[in-house]
Scaffold this active site. Sequence first.
Site, PDB file in Angstrom:
ATOM      1  CG  MET A  43      58.910  33.155  23.122  1.00  0.00           C
ATOM      2  SD  MET A  43      59.174  31.255  24.122  1.00  0.00           S
ATOM      3  CE  MET A  43      59.318  30.226  22.298  1.00  0.00           C
ATOM      4  CG  HIS A  44      64.017  36.893  28.257  1.00  0.00           C
ATOM      5  ND1 HIS A  44      65.718  37.296  27.574  1.00  0.00           N
ATOM      6  CD2 HIS A  44      64.439  36.880  29.341  1.00  0.00           C
ATOM      7  CE1 HIS A  44      66.171  36.844  28.011  1.00  0.00           C
ATOM      8  NE2 HIS A  44      65.910  38.054  29.534  1.00  0.00           N
ATOM      9  CG  ASN A  63      57.184  29.504  32.043  1.00  0.00           C
ATOM     10  OD1 ASN A  63      56.300  30.869  31.151  1.00  0.00           O
ATOM     11  ND2 ASN A  63      57.646  28.218  32.097  1.00  0.00           N
ATOM     12  CG  ASP A  88      60.277  25.475  29.696  1.00  0.00           C
ATOM     13  OD1 ASP A  88      59.470  26.796  30.762  1.00  0.00           O
ATOM     14  OD2 ASP A  88      60.800  24.989  28.925  1.00  0.00           O
ATOM     15  CG  ASN A  94      48.201  30.281  28.013  1.00  0.00           C
ATOM     16  OD1 ASN A  94      47.375  29.785  28.212  1.00  0.00           O
ATOM     17  ND2 ASN A  94      48.646  30.115  26.898  1.00  0.00           N
ATOM     18  CG  HIS A 124      56.852  23.540  30.560  1.00  0.00           C
ATOM     19  ND1 HIS A 124      57.593  23.977  29.140  1.00  0.00           N
ATOM     20  CD2 HIS A 124      57.475  23.070  30.100  1.00  0.00           C
ATOM     21  CE1 HIS A 124      58.017  23.155  28.652  1.00  0.00           C
ATOM     22  NE2 HIS A 124      58.198  21.764  29.682  1.00  0.00           N
ATOM     23  CD  GLU A 132      49.413  25.936  27.405  1.00  0.00           C
ATOM     24  OE1 GLU A 132      51.016  26.071  27.660  1.00  0.00           O
ATOM     25  OE2 GLU A 132      49.436  26.344  26.466  1.00  0.00           O
TER      26      GLU A 132
HETATM   27  C1  GRF Z   1      51.529  28.215  25.330  1.00  0.00           C
HETATM   28  O1  GRF Z   1      51.026  26.772  25.263  1.00  0.00           O
HETATM   29  C2  GRF Z   1      52.959  28.092  25.993  1.00  0.00           C
HETATM   30  O2  GRF Z   1      52.425  27.590  27.474  1.00  0.00           O
HETATM   31  C3  GRF Z   1      54.364  28.863  25.791  1.00  0.00           C
HETATM   32  O3  GRF Z   1      53.413  29.676  24.721  1.00  0.00           O
HETATM   33  C4  GRF Z   1      52.449  29.365  24.551  1.00  0.00           C
HETATM   34  C5  GRF Z   1      52.602  31.228  24.071  1.00  0.00           C
HETATM   35  O4  GRF Z   1      50.682  31.281  24.210  1.00  0.00           O
HETATM   36  N1  GRF Z   1      54.914  28.681  26.459  1.00  0.00           N
HETATM   37  P1  GRF Z   1      49.974  31.821  23.997  1.00  0.00           P
HETATM   38  O5  GRF Z   1      50.395  33.008  22.994  1.00  0.00           O
HETATM   39  O6  GRF Z   1      49.568  32.312  25.190  1.00  0.00           O
HETATM   40  O7  GRF Z   1      48.674  32.182  23.256  1.00  0.00           O
END
Ligand code: GRF
Length: 203
Positions: A93-94, A110, A152, A17, A112, A181
């Site tokens: 992840m925090h 964020n 989230d 992403n 999700h 995403e």
């Molecule tokens: C994504 O699916 C996001 O929604 C989730 O963690 C993943 C991150 O993927 N919270 P990346 O590191 O952007 O490939």
Amino acid sequence: MSQLPRLIVCISGTGTNLQALIDACHTGTLAAQIVLVVSNRKQAYGLQRAAAAGIPTLYAPLKGWAEREAYDADLARQLLPYQPDLIVLAGWMHIFSGAFLSHFPQQVINLHPALPGAFPGMNAIERAFAAYMQGQITISGCMVHYVIPEVDAGPVIATAIVPFHAGDTLESYAARLHAAEHHLLVQATRQVLSERQAQELVP
Ligand code: GRF
């Protein structure tokens, strides 16, 4: 370049992403500049993506901090000099507390990998797919929302429905969801920036 809105992107993993945001900034699909990429994991591949794009990085591990609030306040202190217009959590992840969020009101969003109110926390895609297989849900998707201290949750900015297809495996579904995403995060970031530009809050 210097007049473009300034983004900080926070990651913990692969960074696909983040890559979507980097690419959108390069092509001009997103009129913004990423001024810093933050990771709380040293091995996060996204850090290499940032370095390859010439974007400064910051490794900020939680380890060593006795209290989450103290970590949050210190990280905010480190980010403030970058003067971000928007902070994008892309696989971060925090869970931020008010000790971080109070410094950036309405400026932290964020991604999700499920729809509003659904599957908060870890492994949302796996849990959504399992629920589909058990006949408990018929649709899932992804969303971008403003961040509040609850995980989230928070005001929704944009959603994308990602339908299940007959014969889907977790892998095929996850691949389709990740593609959605990548589009949604760029679109939602653009939307927030343009709303803030209309309010003359960002350049
Ligand atoms: C994504 O699916 C996001 O929604 C989730 O963690 C993943 C991150 O993927 N919270 P990346 O590191 O952007 O490939």
